[in-house]
Motif scaffolding. Sequence first.
Motif, PDB file in Angstrom:
ATOM      1  N   ALA A   4       0.773  -1.038   0.050  1.00  8.68           N
ATOM      2  CA  ALA A   4       0.041  -0.133   0.115  1.00  8.68           C
ATOM      3  C   ALA A   4       0.683   1.245  -0.002  1.00  8.68           C
ATOM      4  CB  ALA A   4      -1.028   0.102   1.062  1.00  8.68           C
ATOM      5  N   ARG A   5       0.373   2.384  -0.848  1.00  8.66           N
ATOM      6  CA  ARG A   5       1.036   3.591  -0.579  1.00  8.66           C
ATOM      7  C   ARG A   5       0.059   4.334   0.199  1.00  8.66           C
ATOM      8  NH1 ARG A   5       2.254   7.226  -5.853  1.00  8.66           N
ATOM      9  NH2 ARG A   5       3.272   9.162  -4.890  1.00  8.66           N
ATOM     10  N   ILE A   6       0.450   4.278   1.691  1.00 11.63           N
ATOM     11  CA  ILE A   6      -0.207   4.905   2.657  1.00 11.63           C
ATOM     12  C   ILE A   6       0.251   6.419   2.792  1.00 11.63           C
ATOM     13  CG2 ILE A   6      -0.661   4.729   5.316  1.00 11.63           C
ATOM     14  CD1 ILE A   6       0.059   1.918   5.051  1.00 11.63           C
ATOM     15  N   GLU A   7      -0.834   7.415   2.710  1.00  7.82           N
ATOM     16  CA  GLU A   7      -0.573   8.746   2.446  1.00  7.82           C
ATOM     17  C   GLU A   7      -0.588   9.327   3.872  1.00  7.82           C
ATOM     18  OE1 GLU A   7       0.819   9.928   0.022  1.00  7.82           O
ATOM     19  OE2 GLU A   7       0.087   9.209  -1.890  1.00  7.82           O
ATOM     20  N   ASP A   8      -1.429   8.869   4.781  1.00  9.49           N
ATOM     21  CA  ASP A   8      -1.549   9.746   5.996  1.00  9.49           C
ATOM     22  C   ASP A   8      -2.042   8.718   7.122  1.00  9.49           C
ATOM     23  OD1 ASP A   8      -4.406   9.197   5.709  1.00  9.49           O
ATOM     24  OD2 ASP A   8      -4.595  10.969   4.304  1.00  9.49           O
ATOM     25  N   ASP A   9      -2.094   9.258   8.349  1.00 12.80           N
ATOM     26  CA  ASP A   9      -2.428   8.607   9.555  1.00 12.80           C
ATOM     27  C   ASP A   9      -3.916   7.765   9.629  1.00 12.80           C
ATOM     28  OD1 ASP A   9      -0.203   9.132  10.583  1.00 12.80           O
ATOM     29  OD2 ASP A   9      -0.882  10.746  12.150  1.00 12.80           O
ATOM     30  N   GLU A  10      -4.565   8.502   8.631  1.00 11.99           N
ATOM     31  CA  GLU A  10      -6.132   7.910   8.819  1.00 11.99           C
ATOM     32  C   GLU A  10      -6.013   6.769   7.595  1.00 11.99           C
ATOM     33  OE1 GLU A  10     -10.582   9.231   7.112  1.00 11.99           O
ATOM     34  OE2 GLU A  10      -8.769  10.652   7.282  1.00 11.99           O
ATOM     35  N   ASP A  11      -5.390   6.819   6.772  1.00 13.49           N
ATOM     36  CA  ASP A  11      -5.220   5.513   5.872  1.00 13.49           C
ATOM     37  C   ASP A  11      -4.494   4.589   6.310  1.00 13.49           C
ATOM     38  OD1 ASP A  11      -5.569   4.304   3.696  1.00 13.49           O
ATOM     39  OD2 ASP A  11      -3.773   5.011   2.476  1.00 13.49           O
ATOM     40  N   ALA A  12      -3.598   4.908   7.325  1.00 12.82           N
ATOM     41  CA  ALA A  12      -2.841   3.655   7.990  1.00 12.82           C
ATOM     42  C   ALA A  12      -3.577   3.075   9.096  1.00 12.82           C
ATOM     43  CB  ALA A  12      -1.461   4.335   8.852  1.00 12.82           C
ATOM     44  N   VAL A  43       0.602  -6.215   6.009  1.00 11.93           N
ATOM     45  CA  VAL A  43       0.783  -4.835   4.921  1.00 11.93           C
ATOM     46  C   VAL A  43       2.394  -4.392   4.991  1.00 11.93           C
ATOM     47  CG1 VAL A  43       0.243  -2.622   4.726  1.00 11.93           C
ATOM     48  CG2 VAL A  43      -1.679  -4.114   5.869  1.00 11.93           C
ATOM     49  N   VAL A  44       2.894  -3.946   3.659  1.00 11.19           N
ATOM     50  CA  VAL A  44       3.870  -3.270   3.525  1.00 11.19           C
ATOM     51  C   VAL A  44       3.770  -1.915   2.967  1.00 11.19           C
ATOM     52  CG1 VAL A  44       6.215  -3.279   2.568  1.00 11.19           C
ATOM     53  CG2 VAL A  44       5.261  -5.509   3.397  1.00 11.19           C
ATOM     54  N   ASP A  45       4.193  -0.853   3.421  1.00 12.15           N
ATOM     55  CA  ASP A  45       3.981   0.585   2.955  1.00 12.15           C
ATOM     56  C   ASP A  45       5.232   0.900   2.313  1.00 12.15           C
ATOM     57  OD1 ASP A  45       3.256   2.962   2.917  1.00 12.15           O
ATOM     58  OD2 ASP A  45       4.316   3.646   4.712  1.00 12.15           O
ATOM     59  N   ILE A  46       4.767   1.557   0.988  1.00 14.91           N
ATOM     60  CA  ILE A  46       5.830   1.958   0.201  1.00 14.91           C
ATOM     61  C   ILE A  46       5.930   3.363   0.205  1.00 14.91           C
ATOM     62  CG2 ILE A  46       5.919  -0.396  -1.195  1.00 14.91           C
ATOM     63  CD1 ILE A  46       4.217   2.614  -2.603  1.00 14.91           C
ATOM     64  N   ALA A  47       5.291   4.233   0.916  1.00 12.92           N
ATOM     65  CA  ALA A  47       5.393   5.419   0.822  1.00 12.92           C
ATOM     66  C   ALA A  47       6.105   6.249   1.741  1.00 12.92           C
ATOM     67  CB  ALA A  47       3.803   6.164   1.041  1.00 12.92           C
ATOM     68  N   GLY A  48       6.006   5.847   3.133  1.00 12.33           N
ATOM     69  CA  GLY A  48       6.735   6.332   4.430  1.00 12.33           C
ATOM     70  C   GLY A  48       6.028   7.746   4.628  1.00 12.33           C
ATOM     71  N   ALA A  49       4.856   8.056   4.411  1.00 11.32           N
ATOM     72  CA  ALA A  49       4.144   9.402   4.833  1.00 11.32           C
ATOM     73  C   ALA A  49       3.896   9.404   6.068  1.00 11.32           C
ATOM     74  CB  ALA A  49       3.163   9.669   3.819  1.00 11.32           C
ATOM     75  N   THR A  50       3.572   8.575   6.869  1.00  7.03           N
ATOM     76  CA  THR A  50       2.739   8.210   8.471  1.00  7.03           C
ATOM     77  C   THR A  50       3.969   8.335   9.076  1.00  7.03           C
ATOM     78  OG1 THR A  50       1.381   7.321   9.685  1.00  7.03           O
ATOM     79  CG2 THR A  50       2.217   6.119   7.912  1.00  7.03           C
TER      80      THR A  50
END
Length: 378
Positions: free
Chosen positions: A57-65, A75-82
Amino acid sequence: MTQIGLKLRFQDGYDMAVANGVVQYARTKFDWQVRGQGPWFFSLDKEALLSCDALIARIEDDEDARFCATLGIPVVDIAGATSLKLFSQVRNDDYQTGVSAGAYLKKLGSQHLAWCGVEQVHWARERFIGFCSATSSIPEMMPSFSRSLSWWRHLYDSDAQLEAWLTELPKPCSLFCCNDLSAMKVELVCQRLGIAIPEEIMVLGVDNETLLCELASPSISSIQPDCETIGYQASAMLDSMLNDETHGVHIRRIAPGPVRERESTRVIYCEDEHVAKAMQLIKAEATSGLQASEVARQAAICRRSLEMRFRSLRGTTIWEEITTEKLSRAASLLSHSQQSIATVAQQSGFSSIHRFYSLFKRNYHMTPQQYREKKART
């Protein structure tokens, strides 16, 4: 079949390249079925998402996380935004991206630096800190302008605060934008204000969104993340989690690729206009068979006088500057492509592979193959 979800928007080159890396890994897993948006994958509607066995997942913010956490699957996050430490991550090394930007812009000779960023996202903060570190800047003293990601997406909306900030920047200035989207908006505002790029403000972005960067006027220089490796390694990490071989939260950072230089940074700040013009030509044409005599001719000054100015201001000869640019191109190709050594030499502007080997070893203290192997280990 193991259902692997791709929670990506597929609205930019980053998502497409990450997906390509996932597909490369999935080809080795005959029991994987990849689901994602768009016509290339099995459907990933809400019902399919709930039936997935694992998610990239490309997790863009805390809500999405928090939403992804409710799924109860690996889940593996590929964005590093949160900043929430809920999932393992495989993502671009954003600190090193900032370091690369700082090292590149410093080399161009600018005395003034500035930053455009995205508010409250982890990856932007890391890029900013890396940029400050590479330029020996105090973060609190760096001229900065940050807004939300959604704000930057409104490319053609005018904004008095951004216009005032760009107008007030000391010039000439090197501006590091945290992504190509913000770089594009900055360029559009500069055009309205009559601020010359790159003469007054040099603009460097991140993501190397080729269509956006090439359509911009002037075209935008940008740092290329290694998105395919991110996708491949995210898949490998997810596979390890599914096989109960990896536990806990792990973060793997993938080194970015090189700066893809275009018109927005193709200038050298120097008090001598002849040297500056010559360096601009060298940066643009070094790998295309450029000779020192041609540099002097286009600088509209005799070669002897230009050589003396180079010695005084840069401590080098014209030939040495051309060679340095060619070797830099070769090092980038060795690090980020699988082309043969002979092809690398040719694309870097060397007519003789033997001469290329000799100059490369003298400069980097190892052969081109040794350099490639060393970069592959790091």
